[in-house]
Design an enzyme around this catalytic site. Structure first.
Site, PDB file in Angstrom:
ATOM      1  N   SER A 131       1.590   5.012   0.595  1.00  0.00           N
ATOM      2  CA  SER A 131       1.723   3.566   0.422  1.00  0.00           C
ATOM      3  C   SER A 131       0.374   2.876   0.379  1.00  0.00           C
ATOM      4  O   SER A 131      -0.565   3.275   1.061  1.00  0.00           O
ATOM      5  CB  SER A 131       2.547   2.962   1.561  1.00  0.00           C
ATOM      6  OG  SER A 131       2.618   1.556   1.383  1.00  0.00           O
ATOM      7  N   HIS A 188      10.071   2.562   4.938  1.00  0.00           N
ATOM      8  CA  HIS A 188       8.914   1.662   4.788  1.00  0.00           C
ATOM      9  C   HIS A 188       9.205   0.648   3.682  1.00  0.00           C
ATOM     10  O   HIS A 188       9.013  -0.559   3.829  1.00  0.00           O
ATOM     11  CB  HIS A 188       7.654   2.482   4.468  1.00  0.00           C
ATOM     12  CG  HIS A 188       6.501   1.665   3.943  1.00  0.00           C
ATOM     13  ND1 HIS A 188       6.448   1.176   2.644  1.00  0.00           N
ATOM     14  CD2 HIS A 188       5.361   1.234   4.534  1.00  0.00           C
ATOM     15  CE1 HIS A 188       5.344   0.487   2.472  1.00  0.00           C
ATOM     16  NE2 HIS A 188       4.661   0.501   3.600  1.00  0.00           N
TER      17      HIS A 188
HETATM   18  C1  6PG Z   1       3.879   1.097  -1.628  1.00  0.00           C
HETATM   19  C2  6PG Z   1       4.922   0.452  -2.482  1.00  0.00           C
HETATM   20  C3  6PG Z   1       5.152   1.252  -3.714  1.00  0.00           C
HETATM   21  C4  6PG Z   1       5.820   0.495  -4.838  1.00  0.00           C
HETATM   22  C5  6PG Z   1       7.285   0.307  -4.644  1.00  0.00           C
HETATM   23  C6  6PG Z   1       7.796  -0.979  -5.181  1.00  0.00           C
HETATM   24  O1  6PG Z   1       4.203   1.372  -0.489  1.00  0.00           O
HETATM   25  O2  6PG Z   1       2.756   1.293  -2.083  1.00  0.00           O
HETATM   26  O3  6PG Z   1       6.121   0.344  -1.791  1.00  0.00           O
HETATM   27  O4  6PG Z   1       5.814   2.426  -3.354  1.00  0.00           O
HETATM   28  O5  6PG Z   1       5.181  -0.695  -5.083  1.00  0.00           O
HETATM   29  O6  6PG Z   1       7.886   1.359  -5.339  1.00  0.00           O
HETATM   30  O7  6PG Z   1       9.152  -0.876  -5.258  1.00  0.00           O
HETATM   31  P1  6PG Z   1      10.052  -1.801  -6.119  1.00  0.00           P
HETATM   32  O8  6PG Z   1       9.638  -1.641  -7.565  1.00  0.00           O
HETATM   33  O9  6PG Z   1      11.412  -1.236  -5.894  1.00  0.00           O
HETATM   34  O10 6PG Z   1       9.866  -3.179  -5.626  1.00  0.00           O
END
Ligand code: 6PG
Length: 470
Positions: A131, A188
């Site tokens: 993340s 998360h």
């Molecule tokens: C992270 C984000 C990343 C991504 C998500 C967004 O932790 O870096 O969560 O994994 O931005 O996939 O998800 P959505 O497109 O479902 O909002």
């Protein structure tokens, strides 16, 4: 013949894959990348810092040949069938002991199938949540690896080097057995959805009910980010309000269509929580509100039909803004409480042994939901590693109690002004239900038994009872 001189290989050189690889190279690792789209390989090499060992190749075989054994490879490709197809392309090229990591947002149930499939093939497979978005991947993400212990031991130095640091402690830790890495990342993201929903509701109130301009919103979020509500999401929201649109003279935020997208991790969190079952209503509502946003035409028609009139705030603007701060603070804690309670219950149910103290520790830096609140949660889990719900921690409870009146006011004001505040309401309702010694479901049980002979338990004796109600 290429000599095996590279430490780490990446399959999928989109922004995340490229940036993570460049991050590794900056920490002294020799890295090699492959992407079917050769332009992405070129982009990788040209973005490398001077003096680092970064190479792009045009086939998987070339990459595998040039990796030191046991090979360490990560896939950062879109979740779903592509992951399986990369695994099947890789298998004939790999040797006993090689490590394959799925660093994407795969569904943990797919990961479990892959673990089963690879079990007798002598390949070490790791599920790994990452993340921090593209910037985080380059400068230090929060990393959530799970599964094969041996692979974790071998990967630890490199992951510790590239991860975010909080007080010099790396934001990476072993998240548990099997698909734990992807499970923890999924939760998360569920928390991420919920907090984003809450911030957007507070923004809606501040804009339409209180009447703040984008500049005023920026200043307010700046102030909030300097206090107890400091977080990455508040910080980026603060800056979003200032961004100018290149195509019009307006702020960009006002030119963005109100239809939310999603890749599914929030929905998966809700689905899985319902299967367990563990209540996470604020995450559910966040998913539902993104879904509702897509019905734009119907919303426009309904607005014309029901004509909601927004009641603006009177003379107590400053006081209300303060209540909004405290209400958001309260509801944000509830989002973490729901997500962490889900992990607490999922861990034994799915036999993952997820270490909650480590989860909150590594979420303090690098990830999207990092916030100063995580320090408080870390202290809570230090006291009790098996804490079922952070709301039961005494120290936190005293903070929560202080914010209770504010969230009630915000929910009252918001709903009477006809601003949709489903996330804030659900956080408060969850709290109230969680703190209710005797819920009214005795009546539900009576009804179930009345129409369906489903039986009930009694407050005064053990056993299962049925009554002829009519
Ligand atoms: C992270 C984000 C990343 C991504 C998500 C967004 O932790 O870096 O969560 O994994 O931005 O996939 O998800 P959505 O497109 O479902 O909002």
């Amino acid at each position: 013949m290429n000599t095996p001189s590279f430490d780490f290989g990446m399959i999928g050189l989109g922004v995340m894959g490229r940036n993570l690889l460049l991050n590794m190279a900056d920490h002294g690792y020799a890295v090699i990348g492959f992407d079917k789209d050769l332009a992405k390989g070129t982009a990788l090499e040209s973005a490398a810092s001077p003096g680092t060992a970064v190479k792009a190749v045009s086939t998987l075989a070339e990459m595998v040949q040039q990796l030191k054994t046991p090979r360490k490879l990560m896939m950062l490709v879109p979740a779903g069938p592509i992951v399986d197809s990369v695994i099947s392309d890789l298998l004939p090229l790999l040797e006993k002991g090689d490590i394959v990591i799925d660093g994407g947002n795969s569904h943990y149930k797919d990961t479990l199938l892959r673990i089963n499939f690879l079990e007798d093939k002598n390949i070490h497979f790791m599920s790994m949540g990452i993340s921090g978005g593209e910037h985080g991947a380059r400068t230090g993400p929060s990393i959530m690896p799970g599964g094969d212990q041996l692979a974790w031991q071998q990967l630890k130095p490199i992951l510790e080097a590239v991860s975010a640091k909080v007080n010099d402690t790396p934001c990476v830790a072993y998240m548990g057995k099997a698909a734990a890495g992807h499970y923890v990342k999924m939760v998360h993201n569920g928390i991420e959805y919920a907090i984003m929903q809450l911030i957007s509701e507070v923004y809606d109130i501040l804009k339409r009910q209180v009447g703040l301009t984008n500049d005023e919103l920026h200043s307010l979020f700046k102030k909030w980010n300097e206090g107890e509500m400091q977080s990455y999401l508040i910080e980026i929201t603060r800056d979003i309000f200032l961004k100018e649109d290149e195509l019009s003279k307006n702020r960009l935020v006002d030119m963005i269509l109100d239809k939310a997208g999603s890749k599914g991790t929030g929905k998966w969190t809700s689905q899985d929580a319902m299967d367990l079952p563990v209540p996470i209503p604020t995450i559910d509502i966040a998913v539902a509100m993104r879904d509702l946003s897509v019905f734009k035409d119907e919303r426009v028609a309904a607005a014309a039909l029901y004509k909601p009139r927004i009641k603006t705030v009177g003379p107590h603007k400053e006081k209300f803004i303060h209540q909004l701060h405290d209400g958001l603070y309260f509801a944000t804690i509830i989002c973490y409480a729901q997500g962490l309670a889900l992990l607490h219950n999922a861990s034994p149910a799915l036999q993952m042994d997820i270490p909650l103290p480590d989860v909150v520790r590594i979420w303090r830096g690098g990830c999207i939901i990092r916030s100063s609140l995580l320090e408080l949660f870390m202290t809570a889990f230090k006291k009790d590693k098996q804490l079922a719900n952070i709301l039961l921690n005494k120290k936190l409870s005293s903070r929560i109690k202080k914010k209770q009146a504010a969230i009630r006011k915000v929910v009252q004001q918001g709903s009477s002004a006809r601003i949709p505040v489903a996330g804030l309401m659900s956080a408060l309702a969850y709290f109230d239900a969680y703190c209710t010694e005797r819920m009214p479901v005795n009546l539900v049980q009576a009804q179930r038994d009345c129409f369906g002979a489903h039986t009930y338990q009694r407050v005064d004796r053990e056993g299962s009872f049925h009554t002829e109600w009519e």
